[in-house]
Design a protein around this motif. Structure first.
Motif, short mmCIF file in Angstrom:
data_model
loop_
_atom_site.label_atom_id
_atom_site.label_comp_id
_atom_site.label_asym_id
_atom_site.label_seq_id
_atom_site.Cartn_x
_atom_site.Cartn_y
_atom_site.Cartn_z
N VAL A 37 -20.52 1.82 -0.59
CA VAL A 37 -19.99 2.24 0.70
C VAL A 37 -20.70 1.48 1.82
O VAL A 37 -21.81 0.98 1.63
N LYS A 38 -20.04 1.41 2.98
CA LYS A 38 -20.65 0.72 4.11
C LYS A 38 -20.38 1.48 5.40
O LYS A 38 -19.35 2.17 5.54
N PHE A 39 -21.34 1.38 6.32
CA PHE A 39 -21.23 1.94 7.66
C PHE A 39 -21.62 0.85 8.65
O PHE A 39 -22.50 0.04 8.35
N ALA A 40 -21.02 0.83 9.83
CA ALA A 40 -21.39 -0.17 10.81
C ALA A 40 -21.07 0.30 12.22
O ALA A 40 -20.16 1.11 12.43
N MET A 41 -21.83 -0.20 13.17
CA MET A 41 -21.53 -0.02 14.59
C MET A 41 -20.74 -1.23 15.05
O MET A 41 -21.10 -2.37 14.74
N ASN A 42 -19.66 -1.00 15.78
CA ASN A 42 -18.84 -2.08 16.33
C ASN A 42 -19.15 -2.32 17.80
O ASN A 42 -19.32 -1.38 18.57
N LEU A 43 -19.19 -3.59 18.17
CA LEU A 43 -19.17 -4.01 19.58
C LEU A 43 -17.93 -4.89 19.70
O LEU A 43 -17.97 -6.09 19.45
N SER A 44 -16.82 -4.28 20.08
CA SER A 44 -15.53 -4.97 20.05
C SER A 44 -15.09 -5.39 21.44
O SER A 44 -15.50 -4.81 22.46
N ARG A 195 -22.10 -9.17 11.23
CA ARG A 195 -20.92 -10.00 11.02
C ARG A 195 -20.10 -10.08 12.31
O ARG A 195 -20.09 -9.13 13.09
N TYR A 196 -19.45 -11.20 12.50
CA TYR A 196 -18.52 -11.33 13.62
C TYR A 196 -17.13 -11.62 13.06
O TYR A 196 -16.95 -12.52 12.23
N ASN A 197 -16.15 -10.83 13.52
CA ASN A 197 -14.75 -11.02 13.14
C ASN A 197 -13.94 -11.50 14.33
O ASN A 197 -14.02 -10.93 15.42
N MET A 198 -13.18 -12.56 14.11
CA MET A 198 -12.30 -13.10 15.14
C MET A 198 -10.88 -13.12 14.61
O MET A 198 -10.61 -13.75 13.58
N ASP A 199 -9.98 -12.40 15.28
CA ASP A 199 -8.58 -12.36 14.86
C ASP A 199 -7.76 -13.40 15.62
O ASP A 199 -8.10 -13.78 16.75
N PHE A 200 -6.67 -13.85 14.99
CA PHE A 200 -5.90 -14.96 15.52
C PHE A 200 -4.50 -14.57 16.01
O PHE A 200 -3.82 -15.38 16.63
N GLY A 212 -11.80 -9.35 18.89
CA GLY A 212 -13.07 -9.89 18.46
C GLY A 212 -14.01 -8.73 18.23
O GLY A 212 -13.93 -7.70 18.93
N ASN A 213 -14.91 -8.83 17.24
CA ASN A 213 -15.74 -7.67 16.93
C ASN A 213 -17.06 -8.10 16.29
O ASN A 213 -17.08 -8.86 15.32
N ILE A 214 -18.16 -7.59 16.85
CA ILE A 214 -19.48 -7.73 16.25
C ILE A 214 -19.79 -6.44 15.52
O ILE A 214 -19.70 -5.36 16.11
N GLN A 215 -20.15 -6.53 14.25
CA GLN A 215 -20.52 -5.34 13.52
C GLN A 215 -21.95 -5.45 13.00
O GLN A 215 -22.37 -6.50 12.51
N ILE A 216 -22.69 -4.36 13.14
CA ILE A 216 -24.07 -4.29 12.68
C ILE A 216 -24.19 -3.00 11.87
O ILE A 216 -23.96 -1.92 12.40
N GLY A 217 -24.54 -3.12 10.60
CA GLY A 217 -24.52 -1.92 9.79
C GLY A 217 -25.31 -2.00 8.51
O GLY A 217 -26.14 -2.90 8.31
N ALA A 218 -25.02 -1.05 7.63
CA ALA A 218 -25.73 -0.93 6.36
C ALA A 218 -24.74 -0.63 5.26
O ALA A 218 -23.67 -0.06 5.49
N THR A 219 -25.08 -1.05 4.06
CA THR A 219 -24.26 -0.76 2.87
C THR A 219 -25.15 -0.20 1.77
O THR A 219 -26.35 -0.50 1.70
#
Length: 222
Positions: A37-44, A195-200, A212-219
Protein backbone atom coordinates in the motif's frame (compact mmCIF):
# COMPACT_ATOMS: atom_id res chain seq x y z
CA UNK A 1 -6.21 17.70 8.97
CA UNK A 2 -4.89 16.06 5.80
CA UNK A 3 -1.31 16.57 6.97
CA UNK A 4 -2.12 15.02 10.36
CA UNK A 5 -3.64 11.97 8.66
CA UNK A 6 -0.52 11.62 6.48
CA UNK A 7 1.80 11.80 9.54
CA UNK A 8 -0.28 9.18 11.37
CA UNK A 9 -0.29 6.92 8.29
CA UNK A 10 3.50 7.14 7.98
CA UNK A 11 3.92 6.37 11.68
CA UNK A 12 1.71 3.29 11.29
CA UNK A 13 3.77 2.13 8.31
CA UNK A 14 6.96 2.41 10.34
CA UNK A 15 5.41 0.49 13.23
CA UNK A 16 4.09 -2.28 10.98
CA UNK A 17 7.42 -2.51 9.16
CA UNK A 18 9.30 -2.86 12.42
CA UNK A 19 7.07 -5.74 13.51
CA UNK A 20 6.95 -7.54 10.15
CA UNK A 21 8.57 -10.96 10.13
CA UNK A 22 7.86 -12.12 6.59
CA UNK A 23 7.08 -10.93 3.10
CA UNK A 24 4.10 -11.83 0.94
CA UNK A 25 5.39 -12.73 -2.51
CA UNK A 26 4.53 -14.86 -5.54
CA UNK A 27 6.64 -16.60 -8.14
CA UNK A 28 5.55 -15.90 -11.71
CA UNK A 29 6.99 -15.22 -15.16
CA UNK A 30 10.47 -16.33 -14.08
CA UNK A 31 10.49 -13.71 -11.36
CA UNK A 32 8.97 -12.51 -8.09
CA UNK A 33 5.85 -10.39 -7.56
CA UNK A 34 5.36 -8.44 -4.34
CA UNK A 35 2.91 -5.70 -3.40
CA UNK A 36 1.68 -3.30 -0.78
CA UNK A 37 0.00 0.00 0.00
CA UNK A 38 1.05 3.61 -0.48
CA UNK A 39 0.16 7.00 0.98
CA UNK A 40 1.30 10.41 -0.28
CA UNK A 41 0.80 14.13 0.11
CA UNK A 42 0.04 15.94 -3.15
CA UNK A 43 1.16 19.43 -4.15
CA UNK A 44 -0.86 19.79 -7.34
CA UNK A 45 -1.17 22.60 -9.85
CA UNK A 46 -2.00 23.38 -13.48
CA UNK A 47 0.58 24.05 -16.15
CA UNK A 48 0.23 25.73 -19.53
CA UNK A 49 -2.98 27.32 -20.71
CA UNK A 50 -5.25 29.78 -18.95
CA UNK A 51 -5.09 29.24 -15.18
CA UNK A 52 -2.41 30.73 -12.90
CA UNK A 53 -0.27 28.02 -11.37
CA UNK A 54 -0.98 28.03 -7.63
CA UNK A 55 -0.45 24.81 -5.64
CA UNK A 56 -3.23 22.96 -3.83
CA UNK A 57 -2.59 20.54 -0.97
CA UNK A 58 -4.15 17.12 -1.49
CA UNK A 59 -3.36 13.49 -0.95
CA UNK A 60 -3.49 10.02 -2.39
CA UNK A 61 -3.84 6.44 -1.23
CA UNK A 62 -3.66 3.17 -3.13
CA UNK A 63 -1.99 -0.15 -3.77
CA UNK A 64 0.95 -1.29 -5.86
CA UNK A 65 2.56 -4.45 -7.18
CA UNK A 66 6.20 -4.92 -8.18
CA UNK A 67 7.69 -7.52 -10.51
CA UNK A 68 11.40 -8.35 -10.42
CA UNK A 69 13.04 -10.88 -12.74
CA UNK A 70 15.20 -13.69 -11.36
CA UNK A 71 17.75 -13.20 -14.14
CA UNK A 72 21.01 -11.75 -12.73
CA UNK A 73 21.40 -9.24 -15.57
CA UNK A 74 17.96 -7.79 -14.73
CA UNK A 75 18.29 -7.89 -10.94
CA UNK A 76 18.42 -4.10 -10.58
CA UNK A 77 15.30 -3.52 -12.70
CA UNK A 78 11.64 -3.89 -11.72
CA UNK A 79 8.18 -2.90 -13.01
CA UNK A 80 5.61 -1.50 -10.59
CA UNK A 81 1.97 -0.85 -11.61
CA UNK A 82 -0.17 1.12 -9.13
CA UNK A 83 -3.84 1.86 -8.54
CA UNK A 84 -4.39 5.04 -6.52
CA UNK A 85 -7.07 7.55 -5.61
CA UNK A 86 -5.54 11.01 -5.97
CA UNK A 87 -6.99 14.38 -4.95
CA UNK A 88 -5.44 17.05 -7.18
CA UNK A 89 -6.32 20.47 -8.66
CA UNK A 90 -4.97 23.94 -8.01
CA UNK A 91 -5.76 27.30 -6.44
CA UNK A 92 -5.26 30.98 -7.22
CA UNK A 93 -6.71 34.39 -6.38
CA UNK A 94 -9.59 35.79 -8.39
CA UNK A 95 -7.48 38.81 -9.38
CA UNK A 96 -4.70 36.51 -10.61
CA UNK A 97 -7.19 34.60 -12.76
CA UNK A 98 -8.56 37.80 -14.31
CA UNK A 99 -5.03 39.14 -14.93
CA UNK A 100 -4.08 35.87 -16.58
CA UNK A 101 -7.09 35.94 -18.89
CA UNK A 102 -6.74 39.63 -19.78
CA UNK A 103 -2.94 39.37 -20.02
CA UNK A 104 -2.55 42.54 -17.95
CA UNK A 105 -2.33 43.41 -14.27
CA UNK A 106 -5.64 43.51 -12.42
CA UNK A 107 -6.22 44.50 -8.78
CA UNK A 108 -9.23 44.92 -6.50
CA UNK A 109 -9.22 48.24 -4.61
CA UNK A 110 -10.99 49.56 -1.52
CA UNK A 111 -13.96 47.56 -0.32
CA UNK A 112 -13.68 45.29 -3.35
CA UNK A 113 -10.37 43.97 -2.00
CA UNK A 114 -12.42 41.70 0.29
CA UNK A 115 -13.65 39.92 -2.83
CA UNK A 116 -10.12 38.95 -3.88
CA UNK A 117 -10.35 35.46 -2.45
CA UNK A 118 -8.77 32.22 -3.57
CA UNK A 119 -10.51 29.98 -6.08
CA UNK A 120 -9.84 26.34 -5.21
CA UNK A 121 -10.26 23.67 -7.88
CA UNK A 122 -10.52 20.07 -6.66
CA UNK A 123 -9.95 17.34 -9.25
CA UNK A 124 -10.10 13.77 -7.99
CA UNK A 125 -8.71 10.94 -10.12
CA UNK A 126 -8.29 7.20 -10.15
CA UNK A 127 -4.73 6.97 -11.48
CA UNK A 128 -2.92 3.96 -12.90
CA UNK A 129 0.82 4.66 -13.18
CA UNK A 130 3.25 1.99 -14.39
CA UNK A 131 6.74 2.73 -13.09
CA UNK A 132 9.97 1.19 -14.35
CA UNK A 133 12.47 1.23 -11.47
CA UNK A 134 16.24 0.93 -11.42
CA UNK A 135 18.04 0.19 -8.13
CA UNK A 136 21.13 2.41 -7.97
CA UNK A 137 22.11 1.14 -4.52
CA UNK A 138 20.50 -1.27 -2.00
CA UNK A 139 18.77 1.75 -0.44
CA UNK A 140 17.96 4.00 -3.40
CA UNK A 141 16.21 3.65 -6.75
CA UNK A 142 15.01 5.94 -9.55
CA UNK A 143 11.79 5.44 -11.51
CA UNK A 144 9.84 6.69 -14.50
CA UNK A 145 6.83 5.61 -16.50
CA UNK A 146 3.45 6.47 -18.04
CA UNK A 147 0.23 7.17 -16.19
CA UNK A 148 -3.43 7.13 -17.18
CA UNK A 149 -6.03 8.85 -15.00
CA UNK A 150 -9.83 8.75 -14.82
CA UNK A 151 -11.57 11.85 -13.46
CA UNK A 152 -14.28 11.12 -10.88
CA UNK A 153 -14.84 14.57 -9.32
CA UNK A 154 -14.17 18.10 -10.52
CA UNK A 155 -15.48 21.19 -8.69
CA UNK A 156 -14.43 24.77 -7.90
CA UNK A 157 -15.24 26.85 -4.83
CA UNK A 158 -14.31 30.20 -3.31
CA UNK A 159 -12.21 29.87 -0.16
CA UNK A 160 -14.36 30.30 2.95
CA UNK A 161 -17.65 29.73 1.14
CA UNK A 162 -19.63 26.48 1.01
CA UNK A 163 -21.25 26.54 -2.47
CA UNK A 164 -19.33 24.59 -5.11
CA UNK A 165 -19.59 24.78 -8.90
CA UNK A 166 -19.58 21.40 -10.61
CA UNK A 167 -17.13 21.31 -13.53
CA UNK A 168 -18.05 17.83 -14.76
CA UNK A 169 -19.77 19.09 -17.91
CA UNK A 170 -16.63 20.91 -19.06
CA UNK A 171 -14.09 18.33 -17.84
CA UNK A 172 -12.37 15.59 -19.79
CA UNK A 173 -12.77 12.14 -18.28
CA UNK A 174 -9.40 10.61 -19.20
CA UNK A 175 -5.92 12.01 -18.63
CA UNK A 176 -2.56 10.69 -19.81
CA UNK A 177 0.88 11.68 -18.60
CA UNK A 178 4.28 10.61 -17.35
CA UNK A 179 5.91 10.45 -13.94
CA UNK A 180 9.47 10.35 -12.65
CA UNK A 181 10.93 10.18 -9.17
CA UNK A 182 13.03 8.31 -6.63
CA UNK A 183 12.54 5.91 -3.71
CA UNK A 184 14.52 5.48 -0.49
CA UNK A 185 14.33 2.02 1.14
CA UNK A 186 14.34 2.38 4.91
CA UNK A 187 13.82 -1.39 5.23
CA UNK A 188 12.68 -4.17 2.90
CA UNK A 189 9.13 -3.23 3.89
CA UNK A 190 9.04 0.54 4.41
CA UNK A 191 9.99 3.01 1.68
CA UNK A 192 9.74 6.76 1.16
CA UNK A 193 9.31 8.27 -2.28
CA UNK A 194 9.08 11.55 -4.15
CA UNK A 195 7.65 11.83 -7.66
CA UNK A 196 6.49 14.42 -10.15
CA UNK A 197 3.63 13.67 -12.56
CA UNK A 198 3.03 15.77 -15.66
CA UNK A 199 -0.10 15.16 -17.72
CA UNK A 200 -0.35 15.98 -21.42
CA UNK A 201 -4.10 16.17 -22.10
CA UNK A 202 -6.23 19.22 -21.36
CA UNK A 203 -8.27 18.93 -18.16
CA UNK A 204 -11.14 21.06 -19.45
CA UNK A 205 -12.87 21.63 -22.75
CA UNK A 206 -11.78 24.80 -24.58
CA UNK A 207 -9.03 25.49 -21.97
CA UNK A 208 -5.41 24.49 -22.46
CA UNK A 209 -4.58 23.57 -18.85
CA UNK A 210 -3.01 20.30 -17.77
CA UNK A 211 -2.37 18.59 -14.44
CA UNK A 212 0.95 18.70 -12.66
CA UNK A 213 1.56 17.06 -9.29
CA UNK A 214 4.37 16.63 -6.77
CA UNK A 215 3.85 13.68 -4.46
CA UNK A 216 5.79 12.95 -1.28
CA UNK A 217 4.88 9.81 0.58
CA UNK A 218 5.53 6.37 1.97
CA UNK A 219 4.83 2.79 0.90
CA UNK A 220 4.64 -0.44 2.84
CA UNK A 221 5.44 -3.74 1.14
CA UNK A 222 3.57 -6.77 2.47
Amino acid sequence: MKRQVLVIAMALLLSIGAMAQGKLQFKAFDGTITGGVKFAMNLSHFWGGTFPHGFRNGGQVGVFAEYRSNKPELSKWSISPELVFSSQGGKFKISEAISHVLDEKFEFHGLLAALDKELIITSNYINVPIMVKYRLTPYFSVEAGPQIGFNVYNKVRVDGLDPKLNLSDVSHTVDVGIGAGATYYLTDYVMFHVRYNMDFLNDYKHIDDKNGNIQIGATYRF
